[in-house]
Design a protein around this motif. Structure first.
Motif, short mmCIF file in Angstrom:
data_model
loop_
_atom_site.label_atom_id
_atom_site.label_comp_id
_atom_site.label_asym_id
_atom_site.label_seq_id
_atom_site.Cartn_x
_atom_site.Cartn_y
_atom_site.Cartn_z
N ARG A 286 0.85 -1.21 0.00
CA ARG A 286 0.00 0.00 0.00
C ARG A 286 0.86 1.24 0.00
O ARG A 286 1.99 1.20 0.48
CB ARG A 286 -0.85 0.05 1.27
CG ARG A 286 -1.86 -1.05 1.41
CD ARG A 286 -2.44 -1.01 2.82
NE ARG A 286 -3.23 -2.19 3.11
CZ ARG A 286 -4.51 -2.30 2.79
NH1 ARG A 286 -5.14 -1.31 2.22
NH2 ARG A 286 -5.17 -3.41 3.07
N GLN A 287 0.30 2.33 -0.50
CA GLN A 287 0.99 3.63 -0.47
C GLN A 287 0.91 4.26 0.92
O GLN A 287 1.83 4.94 1.35
CB GLN A 287 0.35 4.58 -1.49
CG GLN A 287 0.76 4.32 -2.92
CD GLN A 287 2.25 4.57 -3.15
OE1 GLN A 287 2.82 5.51 -2.64
NE2 GLN A 287 2.88 3.68 -3.91
N GLN A 288 -0.18 4.06 1.61
CA GLN A 288 -0.38 4.72 2.89
C GLN A 288 -0.20 3.75 4.05
O GLN A 288 -0.37 2.55 3.90
CB GLN A 288 -1.80 5.29 2.96
CG GLN A 288 -1.93 6.58 2.18
CD GLN A 288 -3.24 7.25 2.45
OE1 GLN A 288 -4.28 6.64 2.29
NE2 GLN A 288 -3.20 8.51 2.84
#
Lengths: 69, 258
Positions: free
Chosen positions: B241-243
């Motif tokens: 995931r990016q976050q």
């Protein structure tokens, strides 16, 4: 008198006193395990080593297994 | 951990190895034993009639290790087929690692000759394991002509550069109906673990083990890495995931003190 002929074994001339592929391996004192024999570009199966006759000037190649990746 | 089937033969180890580049036959055997490998490659050469060579065959056979002759040295399909026929006689196996690399500098596998040889060898009853570039189209074609697995490279043979071909290996693994064995370039146990995590069915490692200062210990490290990678794959890795996503619940910690 023996019939001595000249074979080319792995590209080197060799005086040969026997008759068959099996005789050649005995003369060279090579193990029969892990090796393969070809005449020109044709493989000679182990099962016919004792009956495959060698004639003067034939090109015989003997291969062995070695380490490799 | 599930076992691996190739041509009806079951392997509990997903680490295949080679016999090249070891300082001695004893060092080779110690390393292979530590690796737990059940399939090792050998080469075939014209016999040196003047000298006796090291007998590496006997200890391998005594340990019940399956032999995989390669066609290394072949530059064309015709030469590779001949080499495979010789190997079948010498080692009494119809398994062959098909490798055709005419250029000694980079040892890049020749795709055109490899596909032609594979087709012919399958017809002649061989279990064909082709070493190829990480080319998804070629791997599909090799599967279609009857190869029992494909062996795409991670990076050039002996380069220790790891999985330089990763994006293409991902495609091959996703598409393949036969086992995918990543061969060549695997330089560290982490490379092997990554290949297995990606879903490769096995890896073949030779140089990284053989040239280590302590080959047997390095082989054990590879064994553990391959097992870890496979276990992770079978366990199901989480998505990237990016976050951030908290691992601890957001409770009102400070507030609870008042």
């Amino acid at each position: 008198m023996s019939n001595e002929i000249t074979l080319y074994v792995n590209d080197s001339p060799l005086s040969f006193l026997g008759k068959t592929v099996m005789d050649l391996l005995h003369q060279l004192d090579k193990p029969s395990q892990g090796i393969a024999v070809a005449i020109d570009q044709t493989v000679v199966p182990k099962s016919v080593w004792a009956t495959t006759m060698l004639e003067s000037d034939m090109n015989v190649f003997i291969f062995e297994s070695i380490a490799g990746g | 951990m599930s076992s691996l089937m190739i041509a009806g033969h079951e392997f509990s180890s997903r680490l295949f190895t080679g016999t090249g580049k070891y300082a001695s036959a004893d060092a080779m055997m110690a390393s292979i034993n530590a690796s737990g490998s059940e399939l090792v490659t050998l080469s075939l050469r014209r016999m040196d009639l003047k000298h006796q060579s090291d007998n590496i065959l006997q200890p391998l056979q005594q340990h019940g290790i399956k032999l995989l002759p390669n066609t290394s040295g072949a530059r064309t399909a015709k030469e590779a087929v001949f080499a495979a026929q010789l190997a079948r006689e010498a080692l009494e196996t119809n398994w062959v690692k098909l490798e055709i690399h005419p250029d000694p500098r980079y040892l890049m596998p020749d795709a055109i000759e490899t596909l032609a040889a594979a087709e012919e060898l399958v017809k002649q009853g061989f279990v064909v394991m082709p070493y190829v570039h990480a080319d998804p189209v070629l791997c599909k074609r090799l599967e279609e002509v009857g190869c029992q697995c494909v062996m795409p490279l991670g990076s050039p043979i002996g380069s220790n550069m790891g999985l330089a071909s990763k994006p293409f290996l991902d495609i091959i693994i996703e598409q393949s109906q036969v086992p995918v064995i990543v061969d060549a370039g695997i330089g560290a146990p982490s490379d092997a673990a990554l290949a297995l995590e990606m879903g490769a069915d096995a890896v073949l490692v030779n140089t990284a083990m053989a040239v280590a200062q302590n080959p047997a210990q390095m082989s054990l490290a590879f064994k553990m890495a391959v097992e870890a990678g496979r276990l992770a794959y079978e366990s199901g890795l989480g998505e990237k995931r990016q976050q951030a996503q908290a691992s601890s619940p957001f409770t009102d910690f400070v507030g609870s003190l008042s």
